[in-house]
Design a protein around this motif. Sequence first.
Motif, PDB file in Angstrom:
ATOM      1  N   SER A   1       0.706  -1.164  -0.228  1.00  0.00           N
ATOM      2  CA  SER A   1       0.039  -0.219   0.021  1.00  0.00           C
ATOM      3  C   SER A   1       0.790   1.076  -0.186  1.00  0.00           C
ATOM      4  CB  SER A   1      -0.776   0.012   1.268  1.00  0.00           C
ATOM      5  OG  SER A   1      -1.546   1.244   1.322  1.00  0.00           O
ATOM      6  N   HIS A   2       0.535   2.259  -0.935  1.00  0.00           N
ATOM      7  CA  HIS A   2       1.194   3.535  -0.832  1.00  0.00           C
ATOM      8  C   HIS A   2       0.497   4.611  -0.353  1.00  0.00           C
ATOM      9  CE1 HIS A   2       4.155   1.330  -3.293  1.00  0.00           C
ATOM     10  NE2 HIS A   2       3.273   1.045  -4.228  1.00  0.00           N
ATOM     11  N   ASP A   3      -0.660   4.386   0.347  1.00  0.00           N
ATOM     12  CA  ASP A   3      -1.410   5.381   0.938  1.00  0.00           C
ATOM     13  C   ASP A   3      -1.082   5.470   2.592  1.00  0.00           C
ATOM     14  OD1 ASP A   3      -2.811   6.069  -1.111  1.00  0.00           O
ATOM     15  OD2 ASP A   3      -3.977   3.952  -0.865  1.00  0.00           O
ATOM     16  N   ASP A   4      -1.488   6.524   3.301  1.00  0.00           N
ATOM     17  CA  ASP A   4      -1.487   6.473   4.697  1.00  0.00           C
ATOM     18  C   ASP A   4      -2.685   5.952   5.089  1.00  0.00           C
ATOM     19  OD1 ASP A   4      -1.450   7.178   7.395  1.00  0.00           O
ATOM     20  OD2 ASP A   4      -0.270   8.879   6.872  1.00  0.00           O
ATOM     21  N   LEU A   5      -2.604   4.662   5.713  1.00  0.00           N
ATOM     22  CA  LEU A   5      -3.589   4.013   6.084  1.00  0.00           C
ATOM     23  C   LEU A   5      -4.610   4.620   7.430  1.00  0.00           C
ATOM     24  CD1 LEU A   5      -2.317   0.161   6.117  1.00  0.00           C
ATOM     25  CD2 LEU A   5      -3.371   1.422   4.386  1.00  0.00           C
TER      26      LEU A   5
ATOM     27  N   ARG B   1      -6.783  17.524   2.623  1.00  0.00           N
ATOM     28  CA  ARG B   1      -7.209  16.609   3.941  1.00  0.00           C
ATOM     29  C   ARG B   1      -5.788  16.059   4.335  1.00  0.00           C
ATOM     30  NH1 ARG B   1     -11.431  13.134   0.798  1.00  0.00           N
ATOM     31  NH2 ARG B   1      -9.398  12.740  -0.374  1.00  0.00           N
ATOM     32  N   ILE B   2      -5.844  15.947   5.926  1.00  0.00           N
ATOM     33  CA  ILE B   2      -4.835  15.643   6.752  1.00  0.00           C
ATOM     34  C   ILE B   2      -4.874  14.074   6.377  1.00  0.00           C
ATOM     35  CG2 ILE B   2      -3.974  15.193   9.157  1.00  0.00           C
ATOM     36  CD1 ILE B   2      -5.390  17.801   9.998  1.00  0.00           C
ATOM     37  N   LEU B   3      -3.204  13.693   6.118  1.00  0.00           N
ATOM     38  CA  LEU B   3      -2.870  12.244   5.912  1.00  0.00           C
ATOM     39  C   LEU B   3      -3.502  11.949   4.437  1.00  0.00           C
ATOM     40  CD1 LEU B   3      -3.728  10.614   9.224  1.00  0.00           C
ATOM     41  CD2 LEU B   3      -1.646  11.508   8.478  1.00  0.00           C
ATOM     42  N   ASP B   4      -4.036  12.622   3.693  1.00  0.00           N
ATOM     43  CA  ASP B   4      -4.114  12.354   2.373  1.00  0.00           C
ATOM     44  C   ASP B   4      -3.242  12.609   1.289  1.00  0.00           C
ATOM     45  OD1 ASP B   4      -5.402  11.806  -0.221  1.00  0.00           O
ATOM     46  OD2 ASP B   4      -6.958  13.411   0.021  1.00  0.00           O
TER      47      ASP B   4
ATOM     48  N   GLY C   1      -1.368  12.278  -6.527  1.00  0.00           N
ATOM     49  CA  GLY C   1      -0.419  11.834  -6.245  1.00  0.00           C
ATOM     50  C   GLY C   1      -0.462  10.427  -6.469  1.00  0.00           C
ATOM     51  N   PHE C   2       0.737   9.549  -7.171  1.00  0.00           N
ATOM     52  CA  PHE C   2       0.669   8.016  -7.362  1.00  0.00           C
ATOM     53  C   PHE C   2       1.918   7.628  -7.252  1.00  0.00           C
ATOM     54  CE2 PHE C   2       0.630  10.186 -11.501  1.00  0.00           C
ATOM     55  CZ  PHE C   2       1.687   9.435 -12.091  1.00  0.00           C
ATOM     56  N   GLY C   3       2.237   6.357  -7.293  1.00  0.00           N
ATOM     57  CA  GLY C   3       3.653   5.844  -7.301  1.00  0.00           C
ATOM     58  C   GLY C   3       4.043   5.374  -5.913  1.00  0.00           C
ATOM     59  N   ASN C   4       5.226   5.050  -5.777  1.00  0.00           N
ATOM     60  CA  ASN C   4       5.960   4.708  -4.585  1.00  0.00           C
ATOM     61  C   ASN C   4       5.933   5.899  -3.593  1.00  0.00           C
ATOM     62  OD1 ASN C   4       6.484   2.059  -5.777  1.00  0.00           O
ATOM     63  ND2 ASN C   4       8.489   2.735  -6.783  1.00  0.00           N
ATOM     64  N   LYS C   5       5.854   5.118  -2.230  1.00  0.00           N
ATOM     65  CA  LYS C   5       5.912   6.243  -1.122  1.00  0.00           C
ATOM     66  C   LYS C   5       7.491   6.677  -0.795  1.00  0.00           C
ATOM     67  CE  LYS C   5       3.058   5.566   2.221  1.00  0.00           C
ATOM     68  NZ  LYS C   5       2.314   5.025   3.416  1.00  0.00           N
TER      69      LYS C   5
ATOM     70  N   SER D   1       5.995   9.375  -5.065  1.00  0.00           N
ATOM     71  CA  SER D   1       6.996   9.739  -6.075  1.00  0.00           C
ATOM     72  C   SER D   1       6.504  10.590  -7.150  1.00  0.00           C
ATOM     73  CB  SER D   1       7.556   8.513  -6.580  1.00  0.00           C
ATOM     74  OG  SER D   1       6.656   7.575  -7.384  1.00  0.00           O
ATOM     75  N   SER D   2       5.110  10.362  -7.635  1.00  0.00           N
ATOM     76  CA  SER D   2       4.781  11.020  -9.011  1.00  0.00           C
ATOM     77  C   SER D   2       3.575  11.735  -8.606  1.00  0.00           C
ATOM     78  CB  SER D   2       4.498   9.931  -9.778  1.00  0.00           C
ATOM     79  OG  SER D   2       5.797   9.199  -9.985  1.00  0.00           O
ATOM     80  N   ALA D   3       3.144  12.670  -9.624  1.00  0.00           N
ATOM     81  CA  ALA D   3       2.041  13.325  -9.429  1.00  0.00           C
ATOM     82  C   ALA D   3       1.551  13.800 -10.763  1.00  0.00           C
ATOM     83  CB  ALA D   3       2.230  14.487  -8.750  1.00  0.00           C
ATOM     84  N   LEU D   4       0.319  14.037 -11.106  1.00  0.00           N
ATOM     85  CA  LEU D   4      -0.305  14.544 -12.301  1.00  0.00           C
ATOM     86  C   LEU D   4      -0.994  15.842 -11.820  1.00  0.00           C
ATOM     87  CD1 LEU D   4      -2.169  11.484 -13.997  1.00  0.00           C
ATOM     88  CD2 LEU D   4       0.146  12.850 -14.784  1.00  0.00           C
TER      89      LEU D   4
END
Length: 407
Positions: free
Chosen positions: A80-84, A123-126, A152-156, A163-166
């Motif tokens: 997972s690359h999100d903040d759970l 948003r906090i932690l988003d 944002g997307f990609g590796n944390k 790591s990446s963003a559109l």
Amino acid sequence: MHSERLGKHAWRHVARVIKIGEHAPVEPVEVRATDGKGNAQTQTWDGNGREHTYVFEMAASLSLIEIDPRGRLVEELPGSHDDLKFDDRRPPRWKFIYNNFGGLLRFFPTLGLDLSLDFSLARILDLRHGLRFVVYRSEATEIGVTASYSYGFGNKITAARLSSALGVSLGVSRIDPSFAQAIGAAPTPGTLLTASASWGYDDRLFVWEPMRALSLGAGLAVDEAVLDSGQVLSQGVASLGWESILALADGHGLAMTVDGAGTFGDLKIARQMLSVGGASALRGYDVASLLGRWYAFGRVEWRHMYTHELDINFLHSLYVRGIGGGLFAEAGIVSPCESYALDDKSFAADVGYSVRIFADWFGVSQTTLNLDFAVPIVRHDRSCFGQLASETNSVPIGFYFSFGPPW
């Protein structure tokens, strides 16, 4: 999660918590519900099994529900690359962040000051979604505002950044009248409207003093210059960039960048042109002296540290922590304003040195103060739509003072 009304002052709120992952831990899970009247209830599941349903009987509609309100759980999921913890609170909280106050003092050909104020809303932690707002002024812009959204997307890379963003952005700015001057015409003020889309990759751990980095970026923009005379000029801009920072030894690194951009459309004024000069490109040249329809440039810089052991306090506002330097060489090519073909005045190069002072504002917000000295190696008398830029070429050295993140 769902709610149902049982009577005039009776509500039932139902929330289900599900464990995911192959090796879910067994530990108590608290959930706290708060209704619209401020009343709160907390229930605890012992953690046995894969899921549990919480039922809250309350006197008002639900205002807030939180999983693990005391922050005791460790939430990890391989891959997972999100903040759970972002999904632990509904509705989520928002944060308005001051990113940076940047400035640039130009000492040639005339004294000038560029400023920018940078904020974010998220948003906090988003880690996925964010808004950014920048207010700025520059040599070519009297005042400008840009609002952008990024996904944002990609590796944390860090706990707070992927790591990446559109991104997409909208901007409006007032054109400096001297940059809206056509051949044989007087300076003309106007307004510039901009819409853009971009992609970026960046794996640096530290923004303010990176030891290593690989950055890639690409962008497309559409500009509408609406002059006060009533004339409307349309153009498109495409850009590409690459940057790498390699660690050579403790306190020493090699920073390299290659950047290029081109513009097309109804090109008639200097403000529509792209520049390979100035503090962000070839520092031995002024922005107005290297204008054209397309450019490409490269830079190599040897970065080194003198000390990281300072603690100098200026009026309890600015705290100096260290001093470093950078020896650089830069070169680029730029087309004329009137065509895409290169000519004998298209090449430019400089060498110089940068003194970097690492500090923070009020002990919490980092900044880098840069003193850049650059000597142009090649000098040409260039013009753009009839405006001669030879004034810059008579200055033997470029000098900038700026504060903000390093390039």
